[in-house]
Design a protein around this motif. Structure first.
Motif, PDB file in Angstrom:
ATOM      1  N   TRP A   1      19.695  42.057   5.461  1.00 16.37           N
ATOM      2  CA  TRP A   1      18.700  41.041   5.796  1.00 16.37           C
ATOM      3  C   TRP A   1      17.609  40.973   4.731  1.00 16.37           C
ATOM      4  O   TRP A   1      17.078  39.903   4.430  1.00 16.37           O
TER       5      TRP A   1
ATOM      6  N   GLU B   1      17.767  41.252   1.570  1.00 14.97           N
ATOM      7  CA  GLU B   1      18.145  40.769   0.239  1.00 14.97           C
ATOM      8  C   GLU B   1      17.412  39.492  -0.160  1.00 14.97           C
ATOM      9  O   GLU B   1      17.028  39.328  -1.313  1.00 14.97           O
ATOM     10  N   THR B   2      17.180  38.581   0.771  1.00 10.93           N
ATOM     11  CA  THR B   2      16.466  37.357   0.414  1.00 10.93           C
ATOM     12  C   THR B   2      15.035  37.665  -0.025  1.00 10.93           C
ATOM     13  O   THR B   2      14.542  37.104  -1.007  1.00 10.93           O
TER      14      THR B   2
ATOM     15  N   ARG C   1      15.193  39.107  -3.454  1.00 16.27           N
ATOM     16  CA  ARG C   1      15.404  38.039  -4.431  1.00 16.27           C
ATOM     17  C   ARG C   1      14.097  37.313  -4.724  1.00 16.27           C
ATOM     18  O   ARG C   1      13.783  36.984  -5.870  1.00 16.27           O
ATOM     19  N   LEU C   2      13.320  37.050  -3.680  1.00 13.09           N
ATOM     20  CA  LEU C   2      12.037  36.377  -3.858  1.00 13.09           C
ATOM     21  C   LEU C   2      11.088  37.235  -4.691  1.00 13.09           C
ATOM     22  O   LEU C   2      10.419  36.726  -5.600  1.00 13.09           O
TER      23      LEU C   2
END
Length: 123
Positions: free
Chosen positions: A18, A20-21, A24-25
């Protein structure tokens, strides 16, 4: 070294993927602000907590910490839980300026980006 750090504060989840987003941000922001310190923190289920993340940054010498809630809108966590956490941090670290922004999902640029994406799904 800049004395300002940004904390992207999210809810957290039981499943590690969960995050990972948010990771990435953080990487995307770091790429655009190469000299900025940008770290994730979580309300629950994941580490680091906001308290632990802030403590680590303070130990490194950061004196201004901007907390950016990665929430779609104001809700109980942002109206009740987060103010309590920030009050405790401010009391424990009076030498540090803690700033809180509005939830990311309420920013007009974010609303417009989501709308543009939704429009692409209608085609």
């Amino acid at each position: 070294m800049t004395t300002t750090a940004l904390i992207l504060f999210a809810h957290g989840a039981r499943h590690p993927e969960w995050a990972e987003t948010l990771n990435r941000l953080c990487r995307a922001v770091r790429a655009r602000l190469s000299d900025a310190r940008v770290e994730p923190a979580y309300l629950e289920f994941m580490a680091p907590s906001l308290e632990d993340c802030a403590a680590g940054l303070i130990a490194e010498g950061f004196r201004r910490i901007v907390v950016i809630p990665m929430f779609l809108a104001q809700g109980g966590h942002l109206k009740e839980d987060l103010p309590k956490i920030l009050a405790a941090l401010r009391e424990a670290h009076p030498q540090v300026g803690f700033e809180l922004t509005g939830p990311i999902g309420e920013a007009e640029a974010v609303v417009q980006a989501m709308a543009a994406h939704v429009v692409t799904l209608a085609d």
